[in-house]
Design a protein around this motif. Structure first.
Motif, mmCIF file in Angstrom:
data_model
loop_
_atom_site.group_PDB
_atom_site.id
_atom_site.type_symbol
_atom_site.label_atom_id
_atom_site.label_comp_id
_atom_site.label_asym_id
_atom_site.label_seq_id
_atom_site.Cartn_x
_atom_site.Cartn_y
_atom_site.Cartn_z
ATOM 1 N N THR A 84 38.863 37.119 54.545
ATOM 2 C CA THR A 84 38.214 37.977 53.551
ATOM 3 C C THR A 84 39.154 38.143 52.368
ATOM 4 O O THR A 84 40.354 38.341 52.548
ATOM 5 C CB THR A 84 37.872 39.353 54.151
ATOM 6 O OG1 THR A 84 37.068 39.152 55.316
ATOM 7 C CG2 THR A 84 37.101 40.207 53.173
ATOM 8 N N THR A 85 38.584 38.059 51.172
ATOM 9 C CA THR A 85 39.384 38.149 49.948
ATOM 10 C C THR A 85 38.965 39.380 49.150
ATOM 11 O O THR A 85 37.774 39.636 48.971
ATOM 12 C CB THR A 85 39.188 36.889 49.090
ATOM 13 O OG1 THR A 85 39.482 35.744 49.878
ATOM 14 C CG2 THR A 85 40.092 36.908 47.875
ATOM 15 N N TYR A 86 39.976 40.142 48.697
ATOM 16 C CA TYR A 86 39.778 41.329 47.862
ATOM 17 C C TYR A 86 40.543 41.100 46.563
ATOM 18 O O TYR A 86 41.641 40.536 46.578
ATOM 19 C CB TYR A 86 40.325 42.576 48.553
ATOM 20 C CG TYR A 86 39.629 42.917 49.852
ATOM 21 C CD1 TYR A 86 38.551 43.798 49.877
ATOM 22 C CD2 TYR A 86 40.054 42.375 51.057
ATOM 23 C CE1 TYR A 86 37.917 44.122 51.057
ATOM 24 C CE2 TYR A 86 39.420 42.698 52.250
ATOM 25 C CZ TYR A 86 38.357 43.574 52.240
ATOM 26 O OH TYR A 86 37.732 43.887 53.407
ATOM 27 N N GLU A 87 39.986 41.569 45.432
ATOM 28 C CA GLU A 87 40.660 41.397 44.146
ATOM 29 C C GLU A 87 40.420 42.589 43.237
ATOM 30 O O GLU A 87 39.400 43.259 43.337
ATOM 31 C CB GLU A 87 40.139 40.149 43.413
ATOM 32 C CG GLU A 87 40.590 38.848 43.983
ATOM 33 C CD GLU A 87 40.099 37.660 43.162
ATOM 34 O OE1 GLU A 87 39.492 37.857 42.083
ATOM 35 O OE2 GLU A 87 40.306 36.535 43.613
ATOM 36 N N LYS A 88 41.383 42.811 42.343
ATOM 37 C CA LYS A 88 41.225 43.754 41.238
ATOM 38 C C LYS A 88 42.269 43.381 40.196
ATOM 39 O O LYS A 88 43.464 43.351 40.489
ATOM 40 C CB LYS A 88 41.405 45.195 41.680
ATOM 41 C CG LYS A 88 41.080 46.182 40.574
ATOM 42 C CD LYS A 88 40.943 47.569 41.103
ATOM 43 C CE LYS A 88 40.412 48.472 40.011
ATOM 44 N NZ LYS A 88 40.262 49.827 40.498
ATOM 45 N N MET A 89 41.792 43.084 39.015
ATOM 46 C CA MET A 89 42.631 42.646 37.905
ATOM 47 C C MET A 89 43.483 41.457 38.354
ATOM 48 O O MET A 89 42.946 40.445 38.768
ATOM 49 C CB MET A 89 43.433 43.813 37.350
ATOM 50 C CG MET A 89 42.514 44.888 36.766
ATOM 51 S SD MET A 89 43.263 46.459 36.344
ATOM 52 C CE MET A 89 44.583 46.076 35.286
ATOM 53 N N ASP A 90 44.812 41.565 38.286
ATOM 54 C CA ASP A 90 45.656 40.417 38.643
ATOM 55 C C ASP A 90 46.125 40.448 40.099
ATOM 56 O O ASP A 90 46.886 39.595 40.525
ATOM 57 C CB ASP A 90 46.868 40.350 37.710
ATOM 58 C CG ASP A 90 47.830 41.509 37.916
ATOM 59 O OD1 ASP A 90 47.382 42.569 38.404
ATOM 60 O OD2 ASP A 90 49.022 41.348 37.593
ATOM 61 N N MET A 91 45.651 41.410 40.895
ATOM 62 C CA MET A 91 46.076 41.526 42.293
ATOM 63 C C MET A 91 45.003 40.961 43.215
ATOM 64 O O MET A 91 43.816 41.232 43.042
ATOM 65 C CB MET A 91 46.360 42.976 42.650
ATOM 66 C CG MET A 91 46.940 43.159 44.019
ATOM 67 S SD MET A 91 47.339 44.881 44.313
ATOM 68 C CE MET A 91 49.065 44.742 44.586
ATOM 69 N N LYS A 92 45.445 40.186 44.179
ATOM 70 C CA LYS A 92 44.536 39.558 45.134
ATOM 71 C C LYS A 92 45.096 39.753 46.539
ATOM 72 O O LYS A 92 46.287 39.586 46.768
ATOM 73 C CB LYS A 92 44.417 38.067 44.819
ATOM 74 C CG LYS A 92 43.522 37.297 45.755
ATOM 75 C CD LYS A 92 43.485 35.825 45.321
ATOM 76 C CE LYS A 92 42.672 35.008 46.269
ATOM 77 N NZ LYS A 92 42.647 33.586 45.878
ATOM 78 N N ASP A 140 48.877 38.758 46.514
ATOM 79 C CA ASP A 140 49.271 37.857 45.430
ATOM 80 C C ASP A 140 49.091 38.615 44.125
ATOM 81 O O ASP A 140 47.980 38.962 43.743
ATOM 82 C CB ASP A 140 48.388 36.614 45.468
ATOM 83 C CG ASP A 140 48.798 35.565 44.449
ATOM 84 O OD1 ASP A 140 49.741 35.816 43.677
ATOM 85 O OD2 ASP A 140 48.166 34.500 44.428
ATOM 86 N N GLN A 141 50.206 38.915 43.467
ATOM 87 C CA GLN A 141 50.163 39.641 42.204
ATOM 88 C C GLN A 141 51.003 38.870 41.195
ATOM 89 O O GLN A 141 52.228 38.956 41.176
ATOM 90 C CB GLN A 141 50.688 41.064 42.355
ATOM 91 C CG GLN A 141 50.504 41.901 41.122
ATOM 92 C CD GLN A 141 50.942 43.336 41.328
ATOM 93 O OE1 GLN A 141 51.734 43.627 42.222
ATOM 94 N NE2 GLN A 141 50.446 44.223 40.496
ATOM 95 N N GLY A 142 50.304 38.102 40.375
ATOM 96 C CA GLY A 142 51.008 37.287 39.395
ATOM 97 C C GLY A 142 51.849 36.233 40.082
ATOM 98 O O GLY A 142 51.342 35.380 40.796
ATOM 99 N N ASN A 143 53.164 36.314 39.897
ATOM 100 C CA ASN A 143 54.082 35.358 40.512
ATOM 101 C C ASN A 143 54.626 35.844 41.846
ATOM 102 O O ASN A 143 55.376 35.131 42.500
ATOM 103 C CB ASN A 143 55.256 35.063 39.567
ATOM 104 C CG ASN A 143 54.801 34.384 38.303
ATOM 105 O OD1 ASN A 143 53.798 33.688 38.300
ATOM 106 N ND2 ASN A 143 55.530 34.596 37.220
#
Length: 139
Positions: free
Chosen positions: A107-115, A126-129
């Motif tokens: 399951t994948t969750y996301e908001k702006m640049d955070m995954k 995963d947040q940016g680099n």
């Protein structure tokens, strides 16, 4: 003799007439589907969901977990299956991410640049680099 014959006939009649209890229940009644099961986007049961079962056998969805990062940091993760969100709390900061996709085993969750990707007992942020790997604890 007549009393003995009447008692014997009564006993035989009762044993023939009496109902035999069947422990397996009525086979013509369909079992209701498990209402606590959470389905993935593909319609199958989501295997990333865990359940609590109480002493009476009642099943409920487990929503809060403690994950441990590779550096030893503990992170509280709460899944809200009704609103399709996950909240991740660490260092007095809470991030709430929205569910984007569920394949049944991931399951994948996301908001702006955070995954956040949830797979079995792991959660990968995963947040940016920055990539942070978390594993479920038994706390």
């Amino acid at each position: 003799m007549k009393k003995g014959l009447v008692i014997a006939i009564s006993a035989v009649a009762l044993s023939l007439i009496s109902c035999k209890k069947n422990e397996s229940g009525n086979k013509n009644v369909l079992k209701a589907e498990d209402s606590t099961a959470v389905l993935a986007d593909n319609g199958k049961i989501d295997s990333t969901i865990n359940y609590n079962i109480d002493v009476n056998g009642k099943k409920s969805i487990k929503t809060d977990y403690v994950y441990k990062a590779t550096d030893g940091t503990l992170v509280k993760v709460v899944f809200n299956y009704k609103e399709n969100t996950v909240s991740i709390r660490s260092n007095n900061k809470t991030f709430i991410l929205n569910k984007v996709e569920s394949k049944g085993n991931e399951t994948t969750y996301e908001k702006m640049d955070m995954k956040a990707t949830v797979k079995k007992d792991s959660l990968i942020l995963d947040q940016g680099n920055n990539i942070i790997e978390l594993a479920k604890t038994k706390i």
